[in-house]
Design a protein around this motif. Sequence first.
Motif, short mmCIF file in Angstrom:
data_model
loop_
_atom_site.label_atom_id
_atom_site.label_comp_id
_atom_site.label_asym_id
_atom_site.label_seq_id
_atom_site.Cartn_x
_atom_site.Cartn_y
_atom_site.Cartn_z
N LEU A 1 0.55 -5.08 9.23
CA LEU A 1 1.02 -3.62 9.79
C LEU A 1 0.16 -2.58 9.29
O LEU A 1 0.53 -2.13 8.17
CB LEU A 1 2.46 -3.34 9.89
N ALA A 2 -0.97 -1.92 9.67
CA ALA A 2 -1.71 -0.98 9.35
C ALA A 2 -1.97 0.29 10.13
O ALA A 2 -1.57 0.41 11.45
CB ALA A 2 -2.92 -1.88 9.07
N VAL A 3 -2.55 1.34 9.30
CA VAL A 3 -3.00 2.68 10.07
C VAL A 3 -4.51 2.55 9.98
O VAL A 3 -5.07 2.36 8.60
CB VAL A 3 -2.25 3.63 9.33
N ASP A 4 -5.23 3.13 10.82
CA ASP A 4 -6.53 3.29 10.72
C ASP A 4 -6.70 4.56 9.89
O ASP A 4 -6.40 5.76 10.49
CB ASP A 4 -7.31 3.29 12.05
N CYS A 5 -7.49 4.39 8.67
CA CYS A 5 -7.81 5.71 7.87
C CYS A 5 -8.87 6.31 8.05
O CYS A 5 -9.22 7.03 7.09
CB CYS A 5 -7.01 5.47 6.57
N GLY A 6 -9.93 5.64 8.48
CA GLY A 6 -11.35 6.11 8.91
C GLY A 6 -11.77 5.84 7.32
O GLY A 6 -11.79 4.86 6.71
N THR A 7 -12.82 6.79 7.20
CA THR A 7 -13.58 6.59 5.74
C THR A 7 -13.27 7.62 4.76
O THR A 7 -13.63 7.59 3.45
CB THR A 7 -15.21 6.75 6.07
N GLU A 8 -12.36 8.79 5.12
CA GLU A 8 -12.03 9.82 4.31
C GLU A 8 -10.81 9.36 3.36
O GLU A 8 -9.56 9.74 3.56
CB GLU A 8 -11.79 11.15 4.93
N VAL A 9 -10.99 8.51 2.65
CA VAL A 9 -10.03 8.01 1.63
C VAL A 9 -10.36 8.08 0.30
O VAL A 9 -11.37 7.52 -0.20
CB VAL A 9 -9.51 6.32 2.02
N ASP B 1 -4.22 12.17 16.79
CA ASP B 1 -3.29 12.73 15.91
C ASP B 1 -3.37 12.43 14.28
O ASP B 1 -2.65 12.00 13.53
CB ASP B 1 -2.02 12.05 16.45
N ALA B 2 -4.67 12.64 13.82
CA ALA B 2 -4.89 12.56 12.36
C ALA B 2 -4.36 13.41 11.48
O ALA B 2 -4.06 14.59 11.81
CB ALA B 2 -6.65 12.60 12.17
N ALA B 3 -3.78 12.85 10.49
CA ALA B 3 -2.99 13.82 9.50
C ALA B 3 -3.39 13.15 7.88
O ALA B 3 -3.76 11.90 7.98
CB ALA B 3 -1.62 13.56 9.74
N GLU B 4 -3.00 14.04 7.10
CA GLU B 4 -3.17 13.23 5.67
C GLU B 4 -1.80 12.36 5.23
O GLU B 4 -0.88 13.22 5.73
CB GLU B 4 -3.33 14.61 4.68
N ARG B 5 -2.18 11.65 4.82
CA ARG B 5 -1.17 10.58 4.13
C ARG B 5 -1.32 10.25 2.59
O ARG B 5 -2.54 9.64 2.35
CB ARG B 5 -0.67 9.30 5.28
N ARG B 6 -0.09 10.12 2.06
CA ARG B 6 -0.35 9.66 0.51
C ARG B 6 0.42 8.55 0.54
O ARG B 6 1.65 8.51 0.80
CB ARG B 6 -0.10 10.86 -0.15
N LEU C 1 -11.34 2.05 6.81
CA LEU C 1 -10.23 1.48 5.92
C LEU C 1 -9.14 1.28 6.92
O LEU C 1 -8.69 2.40 7.60
CB LEU C 1 -10.01 1.91 4.70
N MET C 2 -8.43 -0.09 7.00
CA MET C 2 -7.23 -0.03 7.44
C MET C 2 -6.09 -0.14 6.48
O MET C 2 -6.18 -1.06 5.61
CB MET C 2 -7.17 -1.22 8.46
N VAL C 3 -4.98 0.78 6.43
CA VAL C 3 -4.28 0.82 5.11
C VAL C 3 -2.80 0.23 5.71
O VAL C 3 -2.37 0.59 6.61
CB VAL C 3 -4.50 1.92 4.63
N THR D 1 -4.79 8.71 -0.96
CA THR D 1 -4.97 9.87 -0.38
C THR D 1 -5.95 9.65 1.03
O THR D 1 -7.12 9.67 0.73
CB THR D 1 -5.19 11.00 -0.89
N ALA D 2 -5.33 9.43 2.31
CA ALA D 2 -6.07 9.24 3.38
C ALA D 2 -6.16 10.52 4.16
O ALA D 2 -4.84 11.13 4.65
CB ALA D 2 -5.41 8.04 4.29
N ARG D 3 -7.15 11.12 4.18
CA ARG D 3 -7.31 12.58 4.65
C ARG D 3 -7.12 12.92 6.22
O ARG D 3 -6.78 13.56 6.70
CB ARG D 3 -8.64 13.17 4.24
N ARG D 4 -7.61 11.70 6.84
CA ARG D 4 -7.47 11.51 8.29
C ARG D 4 -6.77 10.49 8.99
O ARG D 4 -7.48 9.64 9.74
CB ARG D 4 -8.82 11.88 9.04
N ALA D 5 -5.53 9.95 8.44
CA ALA D 5 -5.08 8.74 8.88
C ALA D 5 -4.61 9.00 10.37
O ALA D 5 -3.90 10.22 10.70
CB ALA D 5 -3.54 8.45 8.12
N SER D 6 -4.63 7.78 11.13
CA SER D 6 -4.34 8.07 12.42
C SER D 6 -2.67 8.15 12.48
O SER D 6 -2.16 7.62 11.61
CB SER D 6 -4.66 6.74 13.13
#
Length: 141
Positions: free
Chosen positions: A44-52, A3-8, A91-93, A19-24
């Motif tokens: 409390l964090a979201v795995d955002c991968g490397t596309e940040v 369920d990856a989505a862009e989050r700002r 990155l965990m944001v 801007t996390a392009r593929r945030a979990s």
Amino acid sequence: MPDAAERRGQCLCGVVRITARRASGSAGACHCKMCRRWSGGPLLAVDCGTEVAFEGEDEVKVFDSSPWADRGFCGRCGSHLFYRLKETGQLMVPAGIFENEEGLIFDHQVFIDEKPDFYDFSNETQNMTGAEIAAQFGISR
């Protein structure tokens, strides 16, 4: 990443934008001593991968917190921006930094063996010990 989505989002003062392009779509809690010391409670964090991507990168400060990870924060307001695995750049944001928290599901907890007794979450989650999370990410502790 399911369920990856862009989050700002942004730090408290707004000088750093993220801007996390593929945030979990999942949020989790880390109960390790370092995260609790860093945040005053579980992270409390979201795995955002490397596309940040970051705007205001001049204000992003990085603390080398362990042999396997570092932590980023805003040099102006001190907001926590990320926990980054050195080997992969993943990155965990912090979930609260995002403007669009809608749809996040709290579904996992890590370093559950280091959680103090004074709090508990009522959600049913996947719970992993420090050893299990280290094995998952190839971290030698």
